[in-house]
Design a protein around this motif. Structure first.
Motif, PDB file in Angstrom:
ATOM      1  N   ALA A  76      20.946  47.210  40.988  1.00 23.53           N
ATOM      2  CA  ALA A  76      22.201  46.834  40.338  1.00 23.53           C
ATOM      3  C   ALA A  76      21.906  46.176  38.997  1.00 23.53           C
ATOM      4  O   ALA A  76      21.112  45.235  38.918  1.00 23.53           O
ATOM      5  N   VAL A  77      22.538  46.666  37.937  1.00 21.64           N
ATOM      6  CA  VAL A  77      22.319  46.096  36.607  1.00 21.64           C
ATOM      7  C   VAL A  77      23.439  45.137  36.223  1.00 21.64           C
ATOM      8  O   VAL A  77      23.504  44.675  35.090  1.00 21.64           O
ATOM      9  N   LEU A  78      24.294  44.834  37.169  1.00 20.72           N
ATOM     10  CA  LEU A  78      25.355  43.855  37.002  1.00 20.72           C
ATOM     11  C   LEU A  78      25.511  43.111  38.309  1.00 20.72           C
ATOM     12  O   LEU A  78      24.933  43.493  39.325  1.00 20.72           O
ATOM     13  N   LYS A  79      26.253  42.041  38.287  1.00 22.38           N
ATOM     14  CA  LYS A  79      26.425  41.259  39.502  1.00 22.38           C
ATOM     15  C   LYS A  79      27.272  42.054  40.482  1.00 22.38           C
ATOM     16  O   LYS A  79      28.494  42.127  40.359  1.00 22.38           O
ATOM     17  N   GLY A  80      26.616  42.672  41.467  1.00 25.05           N
ATOM     18  CA  GLY A  80      27.315  43.602  42.352  1.00 25.05           C
ATOM     19  C   GLY A  80      27.341  43.181  43.799  1.00 25.05           C
ATOM     20  O   GLY A  80      27.463  44.017  44.695  1.00 25.05           O
ATOM     21  N   GLN A  81      27.187  41.886  44.069  1.00 22.89           N
ATOM     22  CA  GLN A  81      27.156  41.417  45.450  1.00 22.89           C
ATOM     23  C   GLN A  81      28.433  41.814  46.187  1.00 22.89           C
ATOM     24  O   GLN A  81      29.529  41.452  45.792  1.00 22.89           O
ATOM     25  N   GLY A  82      28.301  42.577  47.239  1.00 24.46           N
ATOM     26  CA  GLY A  82      29.453  42.925  48.072  1.00 24.46           C
ATOM     27  C   GLY A  82      30.233  44.117  47.556  1.00 24.46           C
ATOM     28  O   GLY A  82      30.241  45.179  48.177  1.00 24.46           O
ATOM     29  N   TRP A  83      30.873  43.971  46.417  1.00 22.57           N
ATOM     30  CA  TRP A  83      31.810  45.001  45.973  1.00 22.57           C
ATOM     31  C   TRP A  83      31.133  46.297  45.569  1.00 22.57           C
ATOM     32  O   TRP A  83      31.722  47.372  45.692  1.00 22.57           O
ATOM     33  N   LEU A  84      29.899  46.250  45.092  1.00 17.80           N
ATOM     34  CA  LEU A  84      29.252  47.466  44.605  1.00 17.80           C
ATOM     35  C   LEU A  84      28.996  48.451  45.741  1.00 17.80           C
ATOM     36  O   LEU A  84      29.233  49.654  45.608  1.00 17.80           O
ATOM     37  N   ALA A  85      28.527  47.949  46.871  1.00 15.86           N
ATOM     38  CA  ALA A  85      28.334  48.823  48.034  1.00 15.86           C
ATOM     39  C   ALA A  85      29.663  49.409  48.483  1.00 15.86           C
ATOM     40  O   ALA A  85      29.739  50.591  48.856  1.00 15.86           O
ATOM     41  N   ASP A  86      30.722  48.602  48.439  1.00 17.05           N
ATOM     42  CA  ASP A  86      32.047  49.100  48.818  1.00 17.05           C
ATOM     43  C   ASP A  86      32.507  50.204  47.869  1.00 17.05           C
ATOM     44  O   ASP A  86      33.142  51.181  48.293  1.00 17.05           O
ATOM     45  N   THR A  87      32.198  50.054  46.588  1.00 21.88           N
ATOM     46  CA  THR A  87      32.576  51.070  45.610  1.00 21.88           C
ATOM     47  C   THR A  87      31.859  52.388  45.890  1.00 21.88           C
ATOM     48  O   THR A  87      32.463  53.468  45.851  1.00 21.88           O
ATOM     49  N   VAL A  88      30.567  52.311  46.183  1.00 21.87           N
ATOM     50  CA  VAL A  88      29.795  53.516  46.499  1.00 21.87           C
ATOM     51  C   VAL A  88      30.376  54.205  47.733  1.00 21.87           C
ATOM     52  O   VAL A  88      30.563  55.426  47.760  1.00 21.87           O
ATOM     53  N   CYS A  89      30.678  53.412  48.749  1.00 27.65           N
ATOM     54  CA  CYS A  89      31.235  53.984  49.985  1.00 27.65           C
ATOM     55  C   CYS A  89      32.642  54.531  49.762  1.00 27.65           C
ATOM     56  O   CYS A  89      33.045  55.490  50.432  1.00 27.65           O
ATOM     57  N   GLY A  90      33.376  53.931  48.832  1.00 29.07           N
ATOM     58  CA  GLY A  90      34.699  54.453  48.510  1.00 29.07           C
ATOM     59  C   GLY A  90      34.615  55.828  47.853  1.00 29.07           C
ATOM     60  O   GLY A  90      35.447  56.698  48.117  1.00 29.07           O
ATOM     61  N   LEU A  91      33.600  56.031  47.032  1.00 25.68           N
ATOM     62  CA  LEU A  91      33.409  57.325  46.380  1.00 25.68           C
ATOM     63  C   LEU A  91      32.842  58.361  47.341  1.00 25.68           C
ATOM     64  O   LEU A  91      33.172  59.548  47.242  1.00 25.68           O
ATOM     65  N   HIS A  92      31.990  57.906  48.254  1.00 25.29           N
ATOM     66  CA  HIS A  92      31.371  58.815  49.232  1.00 25.29           C
ATOM     67  C   HIS A  92      31.406  58.117  50.601  1.00 25.29           C
ATOM     68  O   HIS A  92      30.434  57.471  51.001  1.00 25.29           O
ATOM     69  N   PRO A  93      32.511  58.222  51.344  1.00 24.16           N
ATOM     70  CA  PRO A  93      32.676  57.480  52.597  1.00 24.16           C
ATOM     71  C   PRO A  93      31.539  57.622  53.604  1.00 24.16           C
ATOM     72  O   PRO A  93      31.214  56.635  54.283  1.00 24.16           O
ATOM     73  N   PRO A  94      30.878  58.794  53.739  1.00 22.03           N
ATOM     74  CA  PRO A  94      29.766  58.871  54.702  1.00 22.03           C
ATOM     75  C   PRO A  94      28.628  57.893  54.403  1.00 22.03           C
ATOM     76  O   PRO A  94      27.797  57.622  55.276  1.00 22.03           O
ATOM     77  N   ALA A  95      28.572  57.356  53.193  1.00 17.03           N
ATOM     78  CA  ALA A  95      27.515  56.408  52.853  1.00 17.03           C
ATOM     79  C   ALA A  95      27.578  55.159  53.720  1.00 17.03           C
ATOM     80  O   ALA A  95      26.556  54.494  53.950  1.00 17.03           O
ATOM     81  N   ALA A  96      28.768  54.849  54.232  1.00 18.66           N
ATOM     82  CA  ALA A  96      28.920  53.647  55.062  1.00 18.66           C
ATOM     83  C   ALA A  96      28.085  53.739  56.334  1.00 18.66           C
ATOM     84  O   ALA A  96      27.652  52.711  56.873  1.00 18.66           O
ATOM     85  N   GLY A  97      27.836  54.939  56.830  1.00 22.20           N
ATOM     86  CA  GLY A  97      27.030  55.104  58.035  1.00 22.20           C
ATOM     87  C   GLY A  97      25.659  55.676  57.771  1.00 22.20           C
ATOM     88  O   GLY A  97      24.972  56.102  58.701  1.00 22.20           O
ATOM     89  N   ASP A  98      25.252  55.674  56.515  1.00 18.50           N
ATOM     90  CA  ASP A  98      23.971  56.250  56.113  1.00 18.50           C
ATOM     91  C   ASP A  98      22.954  55.127  55.914  1.00 18.50           C
ATOM     92  O   ASP A  98      23.122  54.283  55.024  1.00 18.50           O
ATOM     93  N   ALA A  99      21.908  55.112  56.708  1.00 18.97           N
ATOM     94  CA  ALA A  99      20.887  54.064  56.602  1.00 18.97           C
ATOM     95  C   ALA A  99      19.829  54.384  55.557  1.00 18.97           C
ATOM     96  O   ALA A  99      18.908  53.585  55.343  1.00 18.97           O
TER      97      ALA A  99
END
Length: 287
Positions: free
Chosen positions: A178-201
């Motif tokens: 992360a090149v910006l302060k992305g604690q919490g919301w950045l992962a949510d943004t990625v999962c919002g764009l690609h929902p299967p990412a939420a279950g991808d380890a």
């Protein structure tokens, strides 16, 4: 260092894709622009900061396609003279400057409706070009990459990471710096764009190498990035790929990566932004 830690590192030079529409911006805009053309859009409108690689690339693309462009810019009108926005204006982009409070409305349906009414027929593109149509263009990158254990890249708006996750080979883990302060919301943004990412380890975000925030870079870090650039014979800037490469090497030294691993670093371009960053640093207005 790499030999000492038993690692192999290759760099995917996406900064070489196009002289003006660089790196991940070329890939993210590919199908977005095709859609805009298929809808017979009368222009293109998007959002970004005063040193935005995305707005720079969009202005260049609009100029090449003969489409008017509008950039809604977070910042003051005086920033129009910086190198990034000077290029954008030269390519015909009209700039609308808004303060931070106004810029937060960029996802608000009412604000978007206002813009649509003022610019009828313009195709609206989210900040950074990160949207569903950006993902397939990014996913095509896997055809060009060597087989590897780990793909490493800088992450800002999350669209590139989401696109890579949409076609991730099972054997490859993706690490985003992360090149910006992305604690919490950045992962949510990625999962919002690609929902299967939420279950991808098979992916992770490294959140401790942002250097204080977006487009901020401590003097010691900046010097370290310059040294890395010289050592690797690789052009780097202090906002995206430079920050991520520095974070990668610090993590290697800390033993974060398993010996014997083959790493590929994705250079996402954006080298033009280094011009603006230098001018801002000289004036003491880095943000």
């Amino acid at each position: 260092m790499l030999t000492r830690h038993g690692l192999i590192l290759h760099v995917q030079r996406d900064d070489r894709l196009h002289v003006s529409i660089s790196g991940n911006k070329w890939r993210k805009l590919k199908y977005v622009l095709r859609q805009a053309l298929s809808e017979r859009a009368t222009g293109l409108l998007s959002f970004g900061g005063a040193w935005s690689n995305h707005l720079h690339a969009l202005a260049a693309a609009g100029h090449a396609l003969g489409l008017p462009t509008v950039g809604v810019v977070r910042g003051e009108p005086e920033y129009a003279a910086n190198p990034t926005l000077t290029d954008a204006r030269a390519w015909g982009m009209a700039l609308e400057f808004v303060d931070r409070q106004g810029y937060r409305r960029r996802h608000d349906s009412g604000f978007l409706a206002e813009l649509a009414a003022r610019y009828p027929g313009f195709y609206l593109i989210p900040e950074g070009g990160s949207c569903a149509l950006a993902l397939p263009g990014v996913a095509e990158l896997w055809r060009e990459l060597p087989a590897c254990d780990r793909l490493v890249l800088p992450v800002a708006s999350g669209g590139t990471l989401a696109g890579l996750l949409s076609a991730r080979p099972e054997r490859t883990v993706i690490t985003g710096y992360a090149v910006l302060k992305g604690q919490g919301w950045l992962a949510d943004t990625v999962c919002g764009l690609h929902p299967p990412a939420a279950g991808d380890a098979g992916w992770q975000l490294r959140l401790d190498h942002h250097g204080g925030g977006y487009a901020k870079c401590r003097d010691a870090d900046r010097r370290a990035i310059v040294e890395l650039s010289h050592t690797l014979n690789l052009p780097l800037e202090p906002v995206y790929s430079g920050k991520a490469m520095l974070g990668l090497f610090r993590d290697i030294e800390a033993g974060h990566y398993t010996s014997g691993s083959h790493l590929v670093f994705l250079h996402t371009g954006g080298l033009q932004g280094a011009r603006s960053y230098t001018s801002v640093k000289r004036s003491g207005q880095a943000k």
